[in-house]
Design an enzyme around this catalytic site. Structure first.
Site, mmCIF file in Angstrom:
data_model
loop_
_atom_site.group_PDB
_atom_site.id
_atom_site.type_symbol
_atom_site.label_atom_id
_atom_site.label_comp_id
_atom_site.label_asym_id
_atom_site.label_seq_id
_atom_site.Cartn_x
_atom_site.Cartn_y
_atom_site.Cartn_z
ATOM 1 N N CYS A 128 14.048 10.740 6.235
ATOM 2 C CA CYS A 128 14.170 10.246 7.615
ATOM 3 C C CYS A 128 15.585 10.382 8.162
ATOM 4 O O CYS A 128 15.778 10.391 9.383
ATOM 5 C CB CYS A 128 13.753 8.780 7.685
ATOM 6 S SG CYS A 128 12.022 8.488 7.291
ATOM 7 N N GLU A 160 11.362 15.971 14.961
ATOM 8 C CA GLU A 160 11.851 15.807 13.596
ATOM 9 C C GLU A 160 11.230 16.897 12.714
ATOM 10 O O GLU A 160 10.019 17.081 12.712
ATOM 11 C CB GLU A 160 11.475 14.420 13.068
ATOM 12 C CG GLU A 160 12.040 14.108 11.702
ATOM 13 C CD GLU A 160 11.727 12.689 11.254
ATOM 14 O OE1 GLU A 160 12.456 12.173 10.389
ATOM 15 O OE2 GLU A 160 10.749 12.100 11.768
ATOM 16 N N GLU A 201 10.975 0.706 9.861
ATOM 17 C CA GLU A 201 11.943 1.793 9.688
ATOM 18 C C GLU A 201 11.180 3.069 10.003
ATOM 19 O O GLU A 201 10.351 3.534 9.218
ATOM 20 C CB GLU A 201 12.502 1.808 8.269
ATOM 21 C CG GLU A 201 13.755 2.657 8.142
ATOM 22 C CD GLU A 201 13.513 3.958 7.415
ATOM 23 O OE1 GLU A 201 13.451 5.000 8.106
ATOM 24 O OE2 GLU A 201 13.398 3.948 6.187
ATOM 25 N N LYS A 241 0.866 -1.182 0.000
ATOM 26 C CA LYS A 241 0.000 0.000 0.000
ATOM 27 C C LYS A 241 0.902 1.232 0.000
ATOM 28 O O LYS A 241 1.544 1.540 1.004
ATOM 29 C CB LYS A 241 -0.913 0.048 1.218
ATOM 30 C CG LYS A 241 -1.975 1.172 1.094
ATOM 31 C CD LYS A 241 -2.320 1.821 2.397
ATOM 32 C CE LYS A 241 -1.363 2.883 2.822
ATOM 33 N NZ LYS A 241 -1.399 4.128 1.980
#
Length: 462
Positions: free
Chosen positions: A266, A366, A232, A157
């Protein structure tokens, strides 16, 4: 469940394409097909699986320009970065095409003359993947390639923002002869599809790249059926510049790490931690180069920094910058915007902040945007303390030409991927993954196929 997904260009807000979202029943049937076909796919010998993967990689390369344009249209990243990502994506297919033929077992000396002990590997079964918008090609292939190489069937997906790249990759897989039941794509919102994947008895493994909160939810929901999980998750990468660093190298590599995909990766540098003796020179050289970065539509060949993906991401970046300024940070460049919430495009100009301290939001959250906050240190152990003061542990970077300092930083930085004088450490042949709340398992390298395999032990009496 949503009935359709509108894919828009984040550089203009224009609608690219509207695609139907799969219904709950359609997703269930796709999972059932993948589960049932697993019994056939696992029988395909490793050399044939390898051949098919190599053909898939070649087919993708033959369509590279078309794929890159689609990727730029839906993600906003500069066209040169999209072309680079196609190469990066196929590098995983190429690597695991070879690893398919390296899935060795072993024999173990028995403690009895009347026994033989054999250890073998076998595929886990149907793998369900959920991939992010920022690398719609590479994040899919580094899951699909080892899964198919191992003999697993695979269903993905993609992110709602960027499904078209993934759909094109799957289409090309079919064109080279990979069976349609071996690799499938479904579309829908993550909040709708994720629970269907985790609840399904057909799925034996979940693999996910995305935020830590979503990853935690997938892990919890996979527990009822004891699925294998690879995660991850989020990062908050520190970049340490030691007193003896080559400042020009550090500046260039900081820019390479930070501004790829407009800082929406990331592993991009989120906190730049510089020794106070070189901070002024580093900041001056960095700012001079950052000011020259070209911001614009990713389809324009000279664009180096594209748009932010959506309003939510834009608001978070602006909030972090304003919070830092309100608490005393100084803007060396940037803090400029070109955005229209009604039209649906959001540009943040590359920004460098100094006089940043650990109390500011940008040092704890982040960013996922083109902002460099600079904070200072005097002693190397303090730099490590700042770097490790986060629940995340995906990537870290440091710059030093002193091997003792480098060895110390390697040993004490709690991160799964580390670049020493290197702002771009990712590679298909190396293990990628995080520590702490940045994930479980590794992707890439020989380690990357292990999560798709079960170990079976056979004791034979003679």
């Amino acid at each position: 469940m949503t009935k359709s997904i509108q894919v828009t260009n984040p550089a203009t807000g224009e609608l690219i394409r509207e695609i139907p979202a799969d219904t709950e029943e359609e997703i269930h049937q796709a999972l059932k097909r993948g589960h049932e076909y697993f019994q056939e796919w696992r029988k395909v010998n490793a050399h044939e699986r390898s051949r098919l993967l190599k053909a898939w990689s070649e087919k993708i390369q033959n369509n590279k320009e078309t794929i890159a344009e689609v990727m730029t249209l839906e993600s906003g990243k500069p066209i040169q970065e999209s072309l680079g990502e196609v190469n990066y994506a196929t590098s995983y297919i190429d690597w695991y095409a070879e690893e398919a033929k390296r899935l060795y077992g072993r024999t173990i000396p028995a403690a009895s003359e009347t026994k033989r002990i054999i250890v073998s590997k076998q595929p886990v079964g149907l793998v369900a993947a959920i991939t992010p918008w920022n690398f719609p090609a590479a994040m899919m292939t580094r899951k699909a390639a080892p899964a198919l190489a191992a003999g697993c069937t695979f269903i993905v997906k993609p992110a709602e923002e960027t499904p078209l790249t993934t759909m094109k990759f799957i289409e090309l897989a079919y064109e080279v002869g990979i069976p349609e039941s071996a690799v499938q794509v479904v579309n829908g919102r993550g909040s709708d599809v994720g629970p269907l994947f985790t609840a399904s008895d057909f799925v034996r493994k979940i693999t996910f790249t995305g935020s830590t909160p979503v990853g935690k939810s997938l892990i919890k929901n996979s527990a009822d059926t004891v699925k294998h999980v690879s995660m991850e998750l989020g990062g908050h990468a520190p970049l340490i510049v030691a007193a003896d660093a080559d400042i020009d190298v550090a500046v260039d590599q900081t820019i390479a790490s930070k501004f790829r995909n407009a800082g929406q990766t990331c592993i991009c540098a989120n906190r730049v931690i510089v020794h106070d003796s070189i901070a002024e020179e580093f900041a001056k050289k960095l700012t001079e180069k950052v000011k020259r970065l070209k911001v614009g539509n990713g389809l324009e060949k000279d664009t180096q920094v594209g748009p932010v993906i959506n309003e939510k991401g834009y608001d978070k970046i602006v909030s972090q910058i304003n919070d830092a300024i309100d608490q005393g940070a100084e803007v060396l460049c940037g803090n400029q915007y070109h955005a229209d919430k009604e039209q649906g495009y959001f540009f943040v100009y590359p920004t460098v902040l100094q006089n940043v301290d650990v109390g500011m939001k940008i040092m704890h959250e982040e960013t996922f945007g083109p902002v460099i906050p600079i904070t200072l240190f005097k002693e190397i152990d303090k730099a490590v303390e700042i770097a490790n003061s986060t629940p995340f542990g995906l990537a870290a970077y440091f710059f030093t030409n002193n091997y003792k300092v480098g060895a110390y930083l390697h040993d004490y930085l709690d991160f799964g991927v580390i670049g020493w004088n290197d702002g771009a450490p990712s590679a298909a042949h190396a293990p990628f993954g995080g520590m702490k709340e940045s994930g479980l398992g590794r992707e890439g390298g020989v380690e990357g196929i292990e999560p798709y395999l079960e170990t079976k032990y056979l004791s034979v009496g003679l």
